[in-house]
Scaffold this motif. Sequence first.
Motif, PDB file in Angstrom:
ATOM      1  N   ILE A  81       0.842  -1.203   0.000  1.00  0.00           N
ATOM      2  CA  ILE A  81       0.000   0.000   0.000  1.00  0.00           C
ATOM      3  C   ILE A  81       0.877   1.252   0.000  1.00  0.00           C
ATOM      4  N   GLY A  82       1.982   1.220   0.751  1.00  0.00           N
ATOM      5  CA  GLY A  82       2.894   2.362   0.754  1.00  0.00           C
ATOM      6  C   GLY A  82       3.455   2.657  -0.627  1.00  0.00           C
ATOM      7  N   ARG A  83       3.756   1.625  -1.382  1.00  0.00           N
ATOM      8  CA  ARG A  83       4.260   1.822  -2.743  1.00  0.00           C
ATOM      9  C   ARG A  83       3.201   2.486  -3.630  1.00  0.00           C
ATOM     10  N   LEU A  84       1.954   2.053  -3.507  1.00  0.00           N
ATOM     11  CA  LEU A  84       0.881   2.662  -4.299  1.00  0.00           C
ATOM     12  C   LEU A  84       0.636   4.109  -3.884  1.00  0.00           C
ATOM     13  N   TRP A  85       0.799   4.399  -2.614  1.00  0.00           N
ATOM     14  CA  TRP A  85       0.691   5.782  -2.117  1.00  0.00           C
ATOM     15  C   TRP A  85       1.781   6.652  -2.743  1.00  0.00           C
ATOM     16  N   GLU A  86       3.007   6.149  -2.799  1.00  0.00           N
ATOM     17  CA  GLU A  86       4.092   6.892  -3.435  1.00  0.00           C
ATOM     18  C   GLU A  86       3.785   7.207  -4.896  1.00  0.00           C
ATOM     19  N   GLN A  87       3.107   6.298  -5.553  1.00  0.00           N
ATOM     20  CA  GLN A  87       2.804   6.442  -6.975  1.00  0.00           C
ATOM     21  C   GLN A  87       1.542   7.264  -7.227  1.00  0.00           C
ATOM     22  N   ASP A  88       0.960   7.827  -6.151  1.00  0.00           N
ATOM     23  CA  ASP A  88      -0.262   8.639  -6.237  1.00  0.00           C
ATOM     24  C   ASP A  88      -1.454   7.847  -6.752  1.00  0.00           C
ATOM     25  N   ALA A  89      -1.408   6.519  -6.597  1.00  0.00           N
ATOM     26  CA  ALA A  89      -2.560   5.705  -6.968  1.00  0.00           C
ATOM     27  C   ALA A  89      -3.658   5.781  -5.924  1.00  0.00           C
ATOM     28  N   LEU A  90      -3.304   6.165  -4.700  1.00  0.00           N
ATOM     29  CA  LEU A  90      -4.275   6.303  -3.619  1.00  0.00           C
ATOM     30  C   LEU A  90      -3.742   7.314  -2.619  1.00  0.00           C
ATOM     31  N   PHE A 166      -7.666  -8.577   3.708  1.00  0.00           N
ATOM     32  CA  PHE A 166      -8.200  -8.946   2.401  1.00  0.00           C
ATOM     33  C   PHE A 166      -8.598  -7.694   1.624  1.00  0.00           C
ATOM     34  N   VAL A 167      -9.177  -6.708   2.305  1.00  0.00           N
ATOM     35  CA  VAL A 167      -9.582  -5.476   1.622  1.00  0.00           C
ATOM     36  C   VAL A 167      -8.356  -4.727   1.113  1.00  0.00           C
ATOM     37  N   LEU A 168      -7.301  -4.665   1.919  1.00  0.00           N
ATOM     38  CA  LEU A 168      -6.066  -4.032   1.450  1.00  0.00           C
ATOM     39  C   LEU A 168      -5.517  -4.759   0.225  1.00  0.00           C
ATOM     40  N   GLY A 169      -5.576  -6.090   0.247  1.00  0.00           N
ATOM     41  CA  GLY A 169      -5.155  -6.852  -0.922  1.00  0.00           C
ATOM     42  C   GLY A 169      -6.005  -6.552  -2.136  1.00  0.00           C
ATOM     43  N   GLU A 170      -7.314  -6.372  -1.926  1.00  0.00           N
ATOM     44  CA  GLU A 170      -8.202  -6.045  -3.042  1.00  0.00           C
ATOM     45  C   GLU A 170      -7.900  -4.652  -3.586  1.00  0.00           C
ATOM     46  N   ARG A 178      -2.664  -6.592 -10.380  1.00  0.00           N
ATOM     47  CA  ARG A 178      -2.114  -7.866  -9.927  1.00  0.00           C
ATOM     48  C   ARG A 178      -2.726  -8.269  -8.590  1.00  0.00           C
ATOM     49  N   MET A 179      -2.918  -9.571  -8.395  1.00  0.00           N
ATOM     50  CA  MET A 179      -3.307 -10.068  -7.085  1.00  0.00           C
ATOM     51  C   MET A 179      -2.193  -9.774  -6.087  1.00  0.00           C
ATOM     52  N   ILE A 180      -2.551  -9.672  -4.814  1.00  0.00           N
ATOM     53  CA  ILE A 180      -1.597  -9.266  -3.799  1.00  0.00           C
ATOM     54  C   ILE A 180      -0.414 -10.225  -3.715  1.00  0.00           C
ATOM     55  N   ASP A 181      -0.636 -11.530  -3.879  1.00  0.00           N
ATOM     56  CA  ASP A 181       0.479 -12.463  -3.792  1.00  0.00           C
ATOM     57  C   ASP A 181       1.487 -12.224  -4.909  1.00  0.00           C
ATOM     58  N   ARG A 182       0.994 -11.988  -6.123  1.00  0.00           N
ATOM     59  CA  ARG A 182       1.895 -11.725  -7.242  1.00  0.00           C
ATOM     60  C   ARG A 182       2.571 -10.364  -7.086  1.00  0.00           C
ATOM     61  N   GLN A 232      -4.807 -26.413   1.089  1.00  0.00           N
ATOM     62  CA  GLN A 232      -5.297 -25.105   0.651  1.00  0.00           C
ATOM     63  C   GLN A 232      -4.772 -23.979   1.533  1.00  0.00           C
ATOM     64  N   ARG A 233      -4.450 -24.280   2.779  1.00  0.00           N
ATOM     65  CA  ARG A 233      -3.905 -23.256   3.669  1.00  0.00           C
ATOM     66  C   ARG A 233      -2.482 -22.874   3.285  1.00  0.00           C
ATOM     67  N   VAL A 234      -1.843 -23.700   2.520  1.00  0.00           N
ATOM     68  CA  VAL A 234      -0.516 -23.373   2.010  1.00  0.00           C
ATOM     69  C   VAL A 234      -0.625 -22.635   0.685  1.00  0.00           C
ATOM     70  N   ILE A 235      -1.579 -23.036  -0.130  1.00  0.00           N
ATOM     71  CA  ILE A 235      -1.656 -22.568  -1.515  1.00  0.00           C
ATOM     72  C   ILE A 235      -2.396 -21.241  -1.659  1.00  0.00           C
ATOM     73  N   GLU A 236      -3.514 -21.083  -0.963  1.00  0.00           N
ATOM     74  CA  GLU A 236      -4.382 -19.928  -1.190  1.00  0.00           C
ATOM     75  C   GLU A 236      -3.823 -18.669  -0.521  1.00  0.00           C
ATOM     76  N   PRO A 237      -3.762 -17.542  -1.245  1.00  0.00           N
ATOM     77  CA  PRO A 237      -3.237 -16.314  -0.649  1.00  0.00           C
ATOM     78  C   PRO A 237      -4.182 -15.728   0.393  1.00  0.00           C
ATOM     79  N   ALA A 238      -3.610 -15.263   1.485  1.00  0.00           N
ATOM     80  CA  ALA A 238      -4.334 -14.534   2.530  1.00  0.00           C
ATOM     81  C   ALA A 238      -3.358 -13.507   3.086  1.00  0.00           C
ATOM     82  N   PRO A 239      -3.474 -12.238   2.699  1.00  0.00           N
ATOM     83  CA  PRO A 239      -2.436 -11.257   3.024  1.00  0.00           C
ATOM     84  C   PRO A 239      -2.286 -10.980   4.516  1.00  0.00           C
ATOM     85  N   GLY A 240      -3.248 -11.365   5.321  1.00  0.00           N
ATOM     86  CA  GLY A 240      -3.130 -11.132   6.753  1.00  0.00           C
ATOM     87  C   GLY A 240      -2.484 -12.248   7.525  1.00  0.00           C
TER      88      GLY A 240
END
Length: 379
Positions: A81-90, A166-170, A178-182, A232-240
């Motif tokens: 999120i900090g990177r997107l803030w630097e880029q003036d995306a948010l 999850f909302v921050l990832g969205e 890009r999805m948050i994991d990527r 699935q707990r290993v594979i599925e992304p969950a940013p928190g």
Amino acid sequence: MSLPAHDAPPTDLSRALPRAAAVIEQGRRDGLHIGAQLYVSRHLEVLADAALGEARPGAPMRTDSIMPWLSAGKPLTAVAIGRLWEQDALDLDDPVARHIPEFAANGKEAITIRHLLTHTAGLRWADVRWPKDSWDEIIATICEARPEPRWRPGVTAGYHLATTWFVLGELVRRLDGRMIDRYVRETIFLPLGMTDSWIGIPREQVRAYGERLGVLMNTEDTPAVPQWTDPQRVIEPAPGNNARGPARELGAFYEMLLARGQAGGVRILRPQTVEALTSPNRVGRMDKTFQCVIDWGLGFIVNSRHYTGGAIPYGFGPHAGRRTFGHGGAQSSIGFCDPDNGLVVVAIFNGRPGEQKHQARNEALNRAIYEDLGVAGED
């Protein structure tokens, strides 16, 4: 000053940090964990990169074992999120609904991105069924959720385990594509040389890692048994709560922050952004989840020991400098940076013995590290 390489031979911890080694070994004897990784650097010089015990029953812990970080991985999304803030995306004070319009449903139109990062949004108990539900289903559930009664966004405080992350990832997905994991993999992990770090590990990579994948043990019960073994707990992304990697790679992340956002000639964040993320933002507020006063940066816990004079949940020990920041993972891990002492510490235990025993273990280890290094301050 260049950042350290993270491919050195494992440290003989009993010689490098004898008090810290004794804490870990005593915990093994007491059944708190079956193994641990410890990474410590000071002024970007590696002092310890150690592995003790087992990563899973029958498999030795290695310094390159892939260990669950749980919530100790939350700061990765904050940096995204900090990177997107630097880029003036948010802007940090944008209402979330400016970028995710459906989030405004049921009285959430005033909740901002800053509220998400400081755990003041009031959405602790939305029923996200990860990893059973898909990412889109989880986001839809949170968008339909109602805030907690009598919660004042930005004022009332209480640690959010998963929902708002999850909302921050969205937000990253909507603003970057890009999805948050990527996104984290491509813009943070790989530039920092964190090649074995992930937020959700691809299925083919899980097979390739084999016994390098460590597990968490429930050591609160006897006999201890592995927890959360569902693939699935290993594979599925969950940013928190679903980042994984070796302790030394999470250490590289904190060394980047200590170096004010730059690593090996590659800039991840501007110095001003590092300062904004890691300085107190939520100050002096009682946390309704932890039931104590904890200061927060933007996605980082900031040293709050001065409120009690004693241990606080997921704290940094009695000797950490006032500006210390970091994050813990439930009953298992801690990562932090103490800029006053130039210190980075990451500890990952693979036993979850219950909150009280873990907090005592965490306090003892952090105390021991500082005393081993001779940088102990006053309790």
